[in-house]
Design an enzyme around this catalytic site. Structure first.
Site, PDB file in Angstrom:
ATOM      1  N   CYS A   1       0.776  -1.275   0.196  1.00 45.47           N
ATOM      2  CA  CYS A   1      -0.193   0.017  -0.012  1.00 45.47           C
ATOM      3  C   CYS A   1       0.789   1.099   0.139  1.00 45.47           C
ATOM      4  O   CYS A   1       1.541   1.442   0.984  1.00 45.47           O
ATOM      5  CB  CYS A   1      -0.824  -0.129   1.148  1.00 45.47           C
ATOM      6  SG  CYS A   1      -1.930   1.462   1.312  1.00 45.47           S
ATOM      7  N   GLY A   2       0.662   1.981  -1.022  1.00 48.69           N
ATOM      8  CA  GLY A   2       1.313   3.463  -1.126  1.00 48.69           C
ATOM      9  C   GLY A   2       0.488   4.609  -0.541  1.00 48.69           C
ATOM     10  O   GLY A   2       1.103   5.655  -0.163  1.00 48.69           O
TER      11      GLY A   2
END
Length: 301
Positions: A136-137
């Site tokens: 997840c960014g």
């Protein structure tokens, strides 16, 4: 004495990977492979996941300052592209001249990007002193407002167009180009195609957002005008962040093997992106904007 058979291709691949020390994005491990009632110790290639720190060199009060803006977990390789793609999709750089130089450190865990001296960089707005996992960014950002799309090239309605029958072929073409996935089975991919279905570029990474940053960074350096007449194909699901990154550089059509999230669909609707998911050779779902898809009477305008 019984002659030993020559090593098979997977063994040869393992040996090359071991000699390179993981330079190809994969590392060899011994695993116990269990099949039915039998078990054996075998060698397996596993996708590498390691941290990369992205730093920018900016001008502050006439002095050059080195600032850390992100640490992301990624598969080593194309780190310079990853750093540039990150800066582009975060809206930090918008023109090719904004980037003066990109230099990886000898350790391989840091990339420094020197920016144009007159470029204004709002580091406080970015609040990017955080850790980003490979999965997840977005979750490391301080608020949802900080992921607002910084669109450089607004999409033109109804253009470009792609033949309906070409769309279902794109995931298989992407899959055939995934060299590291063939070795490890553990990587995401992003591919850029022209509207005739020819592959222009592909990147792989343990993080889907990293794979897209690598793809965008490489193409942005080479020729950013290509984005407006291209199709983005991703190997997994469509998240809000992937749509955001594609919109920043003006990619009008996005195709995925998996499903989009609700926020991804809403973002595509807001900005006029053609969004396609659950793509198979004989079927797919169009979640928004059929007007770029032609030659299929079953699709309403």
């Amino acid at each position: 004495m019984t002659a030993q058979p020559p090593p098979n291709r997977s063994q040869a691949t393992d040996e090359r990977a071991e000699k390179r020390g993981g330079e190809n994005g994969a590392r060899q491990f011994e695993v116990r492979q269990v099949r039915a009632d039998a078990a054996a110790v075998v060698s397996d290639l596993v996708a590498i996941e390691e941290p990369l720190e992205i730093r920018v060199v900016i001008d502050e009060d006439g002095k050059k300052k080195d600032r850390s803006i992100s640490i992301t977990m990624r598969t080593p390789g194309a780190d310079e592209k990853l750093a540039i793609g990150f800066l582009v999709t975060e809206g930090i750089v918008t023109e090719r001249d904004d980037v003066v130089a990109v230099r990886p450190c000898r350790s391989g865990s840091v990339v420094r990007v020197r920016l144009r001296e007159t470029l204004a960089v709002d580091l406080q707005r970015l609040q990017r002193h955080f850790f980003t996992s490979s999965s997840c960014g977005v979750c490391g950002k301080a608020s949802i407002e900080s992921v607002a799309v910084q669109i450089q090239s607004p999409l033109k309605p109804g253009t470009p167009t792609v033949a309906a029958e070409a769309i279902g072929k794109l995931p298989d073409r992407l899959r055939h180009a995934q060299r590291l996935f063939d070795q490890t089975g553990g990587l995401h991919a992003s591919g850029l195609f022209d509207c005739e279905g020819s592959l222009l570029a592909v990147e792989e990474d343990v993080g889907r957002h990293n794979a897209l940053d690598k793809l965008i960074g490489g193409q942005w350096i080479e020729d950013a005008s290509v984005f407006a007449r291209s199709i983005l194909v991703v190997s997994g699901r469509i998240s809000f962040e992937l749509v955001q990154k594609a919109l920043v550089v003006g990619i009008p059509i996005m195709v995925a093997v998996g499903a989009p999230s609700s926020l991804a669909i809403e973002l595509a609707q807001r900005h006029g992106m053609t969004l396609i998911g659950f793509t198979k050779p004989d079927r797919y779902n169009v979640y928004h904007d059929c007007k770029r898809i032609v030659a299929n009477q079953l699709l309403p305008s």
